[in-house]
Design an enzyme around this catalytic site. Structure first.
Site, PDB file in Angstrom:
ATOM      1  N   GLU A   1      52.033   4.148  46.534  1.00  0.00           N
ATOM      2  CA  GLU A   1      53.013   4.995  45.841  1.00  0.00           C
ATOM      3  C   GLU A   1      53.300   4.483  44.432  1.00  0.00           C
ATOM      4  O   GLU A   1      53.652   5.243  43.550  1.00  0.00           O
ATOM      5  CB  GLU A   1      54.315   5.100  46.630  1.00  0.00           C
ATOM      6  CG  GLU A   1      54.219   5.967  47.882  1.00  0.00           C
ATOM      7  CD  GLU A   1      53.746   5.201  49.105  1.00  0.00           C
ATOM      8  OE1 GLU A   1      53.390   4.000  48.974  1.00  0.00           O
ATOM      9  OE2 GLU A   1      53.732   5.795  50.196  1.00  0.00           O
TER      10      GLU A   1
ATOM     11  N   PHE B 202      64.231   5.871  62.093  1.00  0.00           N
ATOM     12  CA  PHE B 202      62.923   5.342  61.703  1.00  0.00           C
ATOM     13  C   PHE B 202      62.541   5.843  60.305  1.00  0.00           C
ATOM     14  O   PHE B 202      62.616   7.027  60.019  1.00  0.00           O
ATOM     15  CB  PHE B 202      61.864   5.788  62.716  1.00  0.00           C
ATOM     16  CG  PHE B 202      60.474   5.341  62.337  1.00  0.00           C
ATOM     17  CD1 PHE B 202      60.141   3.991  62.306  1.00  0.00           C
ATOM     18  CD2 PHE B 202      59.509   6.275  61.982  1.00  0.00           C
ATOM     19  CE1 PHE B 202      58.867   3.583  61.936  1.00  0.00           C
ATOM     20  CE2 PHE B 202      58.225   5.867  61.616  1.00  0.00           C
ATOM     21  CZ  PHE B 202      57.908   4.516  61.584  1.00  0.00           C
ATOM     22  N   GLN B 203      62.175   4.915  59.447  1.00  0.00           N
ATOM     23  CA  GLN B 203      61.789   5.191  58.065  1.00  0.00           C
ATOM     24  C   GLN B 203      62.874   5.896  57.260  1.00  0.00           C
ATOM     25  O   GLN B 203      62.587   6.679  56.362  1.00  0.00           O
ATOM     26  CB  GLN B 203      60.477   5.975  58.008  1.00  0.00           C
ATOM     27  CG  GLN B 203      59.302   5.141  58.508  1.00  0.00           C
ATOM     28  CD  GLN B 203      57.954   5.720  58.155  1.00  0.00           C
ATOM     29  OE1 GLN B 203      57.801   6.930  58.044  1.00  0.00           O
ATOM     30  NE2 GLN B 203      56.972   4.848  57.985  1.00  0.00           N
TER      31      GLN B 203
ATOM     32  N   LYS C  77      63.466  16.288  56.204  1.00  0.00           N
ATOM     33  CA  LYS C  77      62.309  16.928  56.837  1.00  0.00           C
ATOM     34  C   LYS C  77      62.629  18.350  57.301  1.00  0.00           C
ATOM     35  O   LYS C  77      61.816  19.264  57.123  1.00  0.00           O
ATOM     36  CB  LYS C  77      61.855  16.075  58.027  1.00  0.00           C
ATOM     37  CG  LYS C  77      60.538  16.499  58.608  1.00  0.00           C
ATOM     38  CD  LYS C  77      59.992  15.456  59.577  1.00  0.00           C
ATOM     39  CE  LYS C  77      58.647  15.904  60.122  1.00  0.00           C
ATOM     40  NZ  LYS C  77      58.050  14.860  60.980  1.00  0.00           N
TER      41      LYS C  77
ATOM     42  N   MET D  55      51.152 -14.588  29.198  1.00  0.00           N
ATOM     43  CA  MET D  55      52.430 -14.566  28.484  1.00  0.00           C
ATOM     44  C   MET D  55      53.389 -15.606  29.054  1.00  0.00           C
ATOM     45  O   MET D  55      54.167 -16.218  28.309  1.00  0.00           O
ATOM     46  CB  MET D  55      53.047 -13.168  28.546  1.00  0.00           C
ATOM     47  CG  MET D  55      54.236 -12.974  27.636  1.00  0.00           C
ATOM     48  SD  MET D  55      53.857 -13.380  25.921  1.00  0.00           S
ATOM     49  CE  MET D  55      53.584 -11.757  25.227  1.00  0.00           C
TER      50      MET D  55
END
Ligand code: TPP
Lengths: 164, 581
Positions: free
Chosen positions: B71, B133-134, B183, B492
């Site tokens: 993602e 869940f999630q 959902k 750096m």
């Protein structure tokens, strides 16, 4: 620009959206602005709430607070009330210990402050006081010697005087 | 050089068909609304909470959907797409871990004012708040890093929410907007009628400036003896680069452009002083410090530009032009604030201004500084110098390419040694400094401009933060030229440890890095390596001649530092000059 820290009272008109309080209070926390008190409730218009926030800061901070608040999409109007003559009120409920013998004395304090006794128990009573922050501070100080069991303050709500 | 990215099929007829009211699911509403908003390309990754949306995407051909491998890759690609095109970038992720994986990319876009619409799924409404869940409170998590966000409560809200989100993302000071869709909302049906109007009472970005303020600016220019223009990303975002060129041509005021402003002004123009700030030019920093009038156009006085604030531009009267009123006076005290869209402001300002006549001595002083103290490095015939590599890329592309970078030394060398002539051809994470941004953002840029050459310049450290997206280039034949400047260390960080932490090189050794050529090949992307100038020229030539994606690894010297440098706590005229001496 002065750099003196003063107390400011800001009224914020917001959309009544879930999360709007979190957006506003989160903004203050994240940017290091202080919140002395914050109250929220319905406004004169359906769908809009008014928050009244008391904050400490210099003029530059106050300017940033206003500008940053305006960046929130749900903020419709920001008014710095303390720049104008305003009425600011807070409500406190104070549960104070009071044996029957002390009651008249406490009632005396209550009357002088034009507060009210809203509940009496066997050895305590609840005092309700409305006024500006200083008045409530003073009331609490006077009731302190009797023993304060519980104290709940609403925070300040405020309005500009007159037709403004 | 053309990417073999097929054109999307969304036709006027389709649009017309979709304008007709119809009962459809939330997922279909989403897709239709995206098409109606003009979306051509979406970057995403499916999961349980967005399965209805992905089901609706099955066989859907009216915009591209690119399945990234992470993602973070998706959101940086959407960001690169937005920066390269000026349109809104769109990213889809599932609930919980999918959504939280986008957080870095949302913050990156927020800091650089990039318009994104981020669509996340969430668990079904009845489970929200139960630690299902999630489940993650992604609107809560991202509140400080979005311009606005929505948790959609019912399918009826969806058309309005999407329309508003696009409007908010790409107007005023641009930024990412999150739409979190439970959902059940993506499954529910309702009568879909595209929303035409927008009613946001609290949101009215001020585009047109106050005329009185413009007159003050014009008067200040007339009086100034040492004027300087500091232009930033706001010029690019407003599309005001031509107006800026006219402004500079009329006034002949020397100009410096910030990291995000590179490309907003042609680097070949003699009045251009380069970049200011931490790794800026000697000239730009001296000019700011000695100026009596500093005209900030669409930059936000970031601390990497100002250095120590209390010693910044001590003699200057400050003009600040910005669409976001909160930027004005936030960091630097401003005498003449101008709130408005940069393009509009300059359009109105240009007729009022003329050449700043009192500044002739100043202009020659500046030319002198530029001649005396350009960027410089010690070249070598035995090893590759990273600055030389950037010059090689610059020589072959002549400022025509779109360049994206990751974060680190290579980013600063690219900013210093690549010469930009057009806006939206330089894509870099300025505000957040996000490693892992460089490569996926190039994929987005290439999707926006299939016909242009897109080069992504990365360090060997940052390349390993999103390298998995090589797969996307391979399977979609996205012809990004991926450059890895391999100095075998977190360069750096090494530089800071050398200069500030007394050579205590703590955890910067990247031993264990993959063979980048083999890594590319493992994904089906051509890989090339060069360790000296001859090989470098050869490899780059081959990369240019190869259609499709290529990764070129340049093995460079390890000890090179970026100069000049202003260390933290110093004012910007206190520079370590290093090799530029
Ligand atoms: C996600 C993230 N983690 C850490 C950092 C801190 N950081 C800034 S530059 C840098 C080193 C980058 O090394 P490399 O990618 O090899 O590039 P180089 O500096 O060598 O060109 C690091 C670790 C960062 N900017 N972003």
């Amino acid at each position: 620009m002065t750099t003196t820290m003063t107390s400011h009272t800001i009224a914020v008109l917001v959309n009544d959206q879930p999360g709007v309080l979190q957006r506003v209070s989160g903004l203050f926390g994240r940017r290091g602005f202080n919140i002395e008190s914050i109250t929220v409730g319905q406004s004169e218009e359906e769908g809009l709430s008014r928050m009244v926030i008391v904050t400490q800061g210099d003029d530059k901070t106050l300017e940033q607070i206003e500008k940053q608040l305006y960046k929130l999409i749900d903020v419709i109007k920001v008014v710095n009330l303390s720049s104008k003559p305003m009425v600011a009120r807070e409500l406190a409920l104070i549960k104070v210990k009071s044996e029957p013998a002390e009651r008249p004395e406490i009632m005396g304090v209550v009357e002088t402050f034009r507060a009210a006794v809203v509940d009496i128990g066997t050895n305590s009573m609840i005092v309700q006081v409305v006024g500006d922050t200083e008045k409530i501070d003073a009331m609490i100080e006077l009731l302190h010697p009797y023993g304060i069991r519980e104290l709940s303050r609403t925070g300040v709500t405020a309005m500009i005087r007159g037709n403004a | 050089m053309s990417a073999q990215i097929p054109a999307v099929r969304s036709t006027e007829q389709l649009r017309e068909k979709w304008m007709k009211p119809e009962v459809i699911t939330g997922s279909e509403i989403l897709l239709r609304s995206l098409v109606l908003e003009g979306v051509e390309c979406v970057f995403g990754y499916p999961g349980g909470a967005v399965l209805y949306i992905y089901d609706a995407l099955y066989g859907f051909k009216d915009f591209h959907h690119l399945l990234t491998r992470h993602e973070q890759g998706a959101i940086h690609a959407a960001d690169g797409y937005a920066r390269a095109s000026g349109k809104v970038g769109v990213c889809i992720a599932t609930s919980g871990p999918g959504a939280t994986n986008t957080v870095t990319g949302i913050a990156t876009a927020f800091m650089d004012s990039v318009p994104l619409v981020v669509i996340t799924g969430n668990v079904v409404s009845s489970l929200i708040g139960t630690d299902a869940f999630q489940e993650a409170d992604i609107t809560g998590i991202t509140m400080p890093i979005t311009k606005h966000s929505y948790l959609v409560r019912s399918v009826e809200e969806l058309p309005r929410v999407i329309h508003e989100a696009f409007h908010i993302a790409n107007t005023g000071r641009k930024g990412p907007v999150l739409i979190d869709i439970p959902k059940d909302v993506s499954a529910d049906k309702t009568l879909f009628e595209p929303v035409q109007s927008i009613n946001l009472r609290g949101y009215n970005p001020k585009v047109v400036p106050n005329h009185h303020q413009l007159e003050k600016v014009a008067a200040a220019i007339k009086e100034a003896e040492r004027p300087v223009i500091l232009a930033g990303g706001g010029v690019v975002y407003s599309g005001g680069h031509e107006e800026l060129l006219e402004f500079v041509t009329r006034t002949e005021i020397p100009i410096t452009t910030t990291l995000l402003g590179l490309g907003a002004f042609p680097s070949g123009n003699p009045l251009w002083m380069g970049m200011p700030g931490m790794h800026g030019t000697y000239t730009a920093n001296q000019a700011i410090q000695n100026s009596d009038l500093l005209i900030n156009i669409g930059a936000r006085f970031d601390d990497r530009v100002t250095g120590r604030l209390d010693g910044f531009a001590p003699h200057a009267k400050v003009v600040h032009i910005d669409i976001d009123p909160a930027e004005i006076g936030k960091n630097v005290k401003t005498e003449i604030p101008v709130v408005g869209d940069v393009k509009t402001v300059l359009e109105l300002l240009n007729p009022l201004v003329g050449r700043s006549d009192k500044a002739d001595a100043w202009r020659s002083q500046i030319s002198q500084w530029m001649a005396d103290k350009p960027y410089k490095y010690k070249d070598s015939d035995t090893e590759l110098k990273p600055q030389w590599v950037i010059e090689l890329l610059n020589d072959t592309t002549k400022g025509e390419a779109i360049v994206t970078t990751d974060v680190g030394q290579h980013q600063m060398w690219a900013a210093q040694y690549y010469k930009f002539n057009q806006p939206r051809s330089w894509i870099t994470s300025g505000g957040l400094g996000t490693m892992g941004f460089g490569f996926p953002s190039a994929i987005g840029a290439q999707m926006a401009h299939p016909d242009r050459l897109v080069i992504s310049i990365n360090g060997d450290g940052g390349m390993q933060m999103c390298a998995q997206e090589l797969a996307i280039c391979a399977i979609n034949n996205i012809p990004v030229k991926v450059v890895v400047i391999n100095n075998q260390v977190l360069g750096m960080v090494r530089q800071w440890q050398e200069l500030i932490y007394e050579n205590r090189y703590s955890h910067i050794d990247l031993a264990g890095s993959p063979d980048f050529v083999k890594l590319a090949e493992a994904y089906g992307v051509k890989g090339l390596r060069a360790s000296n100038k001859e090989e470098a020229k050869q490899a780059w030539k081959e990369a240019m001649e190869t259609p499709g994606p290529v990764l070129v690894e340049f093995v460079v010297s390890k000890e090179e530092n970026v100069y000049p440098m202003v260390t933290q706590g110093s004012t910007i005229d206190q520079m370590l000059m290093g090799d530029c001496e």
